[in-house]
Design an enzyme around this catalytic site. Structure first.
Site, PDB file in Angstrom:
ATOM      1  N   TYR A   1       0.864  -8.310  -2.542  1.00 20.62           N
ATOM      2  CA  TYR A   1       0.819  -9.020  -3.818  1.00 20.62           C
ATOM      3  C   TYR A   1       1.427 -10.418  -3.695  1.00 20.62           C
ATOM      4  O   TYR A   1       0.828 -11.414  -4.088  1.00 20.62           O
ATOM      5  CB  TYR A   1       1.558  -8.240  -4.913  1.00 20.62           C
ATOM      6  CG  TYR A   1       1.877  -9.131  -6.094  1.00 20.62           C
ATOM      7  CD1 TYR A   1       0.875  -9.479  -7.006  1.00 20.62           C
ATOM      8  CD2 TYR A   1       3.138  -9.699  -6.255  1.00 20.62           C
ATOM      9  CE1 TYR A   1       1.137 -10.345  -8.052  1.00 20.62           C
ATOM     10  CE2 TYR A   1       3.404 -10.562  -7.302  1.00 20.62           C
ATOM     11  CZ  TYR A   1       2.404 -10.887  -8.194  1.00 20.62           C
ATOM     12  OH  TYR A   1       2.659 -11.764  -9.214  1.00 20.62           O
TER      13      TYR A   1
ATOM     14  N   ASP B   1      -0.909  -6.631  -8.587  1.00 23.40           N
ATOM     15  CA  ASP B   1       0.299  -5.892  -8.947  1.00 23.40           C
ATOM     16  C   ASP B   1      -0.051  -4.864 -10.012  1.00 23.40           C
ATOM     17  O   ASP B   1      -1.228  -4.640 -10.332  1.00 23.40           O
ATOM     18  CB  ASP B   1       1.402  -6.844  -9.413  1.00 23.40           C
ATOM     19  CG  ASP B   1       1.086  -7.526 -10.741  1.00 23.40           C
ATOM     20  OD1 ASP B   1      -0.063  -7.389 -11.238  1.00 23.40           O
ATOM     21  OD2 ASP B   1       1.976  -8.189 -11.293  1.00 23.40           O
TER      22      ASP B   1
ATOM     23  N   GLU C   1       8.187 -15.616  -7.504  1.00 17.80           N
ATOM     24  CA  GLU C   1       7.466 -14.350  -7.367  1.00 17.80           C
ATOM     25  C   GLU C   1       8.397 -13.217  -6.958  1.00 17.80           C
ATOM     26  O   GLU C   1       8.270 -12.084  -7.436  1.00 17.80           O
ATOM     27  CB  GLU C   1       6.323 -14.488  -6.356  1.00 17.80           C
ATOM     28  CG  GLU C   1       5.154 -15.332  -6.847  1.00 17.80           C
ATOM     29  CD  GLU C   1       4.454 -14.728  -8.055  1.00 17.80           C
ATOM     30  OE1 GLU C   1       4.582 -13.492  -8.283  1.00 17.80           O
ATOM     31  OE2 GLU C   1       3.779 -15.468  -8.783  1.00 17.80           O
TER      32      GLU C   1
END
Length: 381
Positions: free
Chosen positions: A132, A150, A49
């Site tokens: 996020y 996002d 991520e």
């Protein structure tokens, strides 16, 4: 918060359930086979991520695999030497991300006994993990019904509900967060978040979307009302600020070249580069192409170097190709200046004399890699 205050009418429960089923059925059929989707290891998901921020999937895959080879565990990341850490991240840019990751790994070692925290609140406490990323890790690794909002998700939501608020304005993020808190599937939150990510990066992308292929087109107010071209609402970004620098290519009698380690905090801290001096900030990029004497208000590049380093190299007239590099907020224009210098004239851990064949042994950011290319080309012309 009440979404009606922002002009949004949320669906009835039956429509929400239908939306979840439709989206997840599409995801089960069309989801991308990505290495971080073959695991629920929170460390691996975290690495992916962070890497995926401002970086395309195709670029991330080899970096992800190499990074985990270098640092197989949180403990390995926590104690990694800085140069090894930067070298593993070299080329991804946004180097504060990997520094924050190491700081977070050290937090995990000290505050959580080396185990990645398993609740949203503790995940959010980790250095460099925003809303996020916390939502993505919590939902994918631990099955918690936490939204991962996002830009891609906000784009899909803006079209879904015709949201008349700028998605680039941080204060509006709470609108999309609230929508997602209502819509997210509590049984499969990780898949739900990832389905929207896939949808937003491909079919409902920012450029050249294909709304007629979207599995959720009949839920989308913008699609049904013919307003897809209006959403999302987003004000244009400011142009990167131009920055002008000289890079000094200094060789010693052995043909080695001087590199300097950036000792400052900030953009390129810890990276090696030819010595750099910023000589002017200009408001217009075309100023860089004006006559030299119009630009050099602070003196020649040679005098700037001699003043800063208290040294007098034997300067060369050799010409190298200029280098340009754009960051998100700055655009660097770099002119290369060359000369000869005795190796003993500079001492300290921040300086090293390097054979051109060994440049790749040192962590270098994008601008320096371009400078190296210009230097190597110029050597033979």
């Amino acid at each position: 918060m009440d979404l009606k205050d922002y002009g949004i009418d949320m669906w009835e429960e039956e429509k929400i359930l239908s939306f979840r089923r439709t989206l997840l059925a599409w995801y089960d059929k069309e989801k991308r086979d990505l290495p971080w989707r073959r695991t629920t290891n929170p460390y691996h998901i975290w690495v992916s991520e962070i890497m995926l921020q401002q970086t395309q999937v195709v670029t991330v895959i080899p970096y992800y695999q190499r990074f985990l080879d270098c640092f197989p565990s949180i403990a390995d990341l926590a104690q990694a030497p800085e140069e090894q850490l930067l070298k593993a991240w070299e080329g991804l840019g946004y180097y504060s991300r990997v520094r924050n990751m190491q700081a977070a790994a050290q937090q995990i070692m000290s505050d959580f006994g080396g185990q990645f925290p398993s609740n949203h609140q503790d995940i959010s406490r980790l250095k460099g993990i925003g809303p996020y990323t916390a939502g993505a890790i919590a939902s994918i690794a631990f099955g918690l019904p936490e939204p991962a909002v996002d830009g891609n998700v906000m784009r899909v939501m803006a079209r879904l509900f015709e949201v008349n608020h700028d998605i680039g304005d941080p204060k509006n993020r709470k609108i999309f967060q609230k929508i997602m808190e209502i819509l997210i599937d509590p049984e499969r939150p990780g898949d739900f978040n990832q389905a929207l990510m896939d949808l937003g990066t491909d079919i409902e992308s920012a450029k050249n979307p294909r709304p007629e292929e979207s599995p959720i087109r009949f839920f989308s107010a913008a699609y049904l009302n013919g307003t897809m071209d209006k959403y999302p609402i987003k004000e244009p970004k400011k142009k990167p600020r131009p920055v002008f620098l000289y890079a000094f290519i200094l060789q010693n009698s052995d043909g080695k070249v001087l590199l300097e380690k950036n000792q400052e905090t900030g953009l390129l801290a810890g990276f090696w580069s030819f010595p750099l001096i910023e000589y002017r900030l200009a408001q217009q990029m075309d100023l860089f192409n004006q006559e030299q004497d119009q630009l050099l208000e602070q003196g020649s590049p040679q005098s700037l170097f001699e003043t800063k380093y208290h040294l007098k190299p034997n300067w060369s007239e050799q010409v190298f190709r200029d280098v340009s590099h754009t960051f998100s907020h700055q655009k660097w224009q770099i002119k290369l200046v060359s000369g000869q210098l005795s190796a003993h004239q500079l001492t300290g851990q921040q300086y090293v004399w390097v054979s051109p064949d060994d440049f790749d042994q040192f962590p270098m950011a994008g601008p320096q890699k371009k400078m190296v290319q210009s230097y190597l080309l110029g050597r033979f012309t």
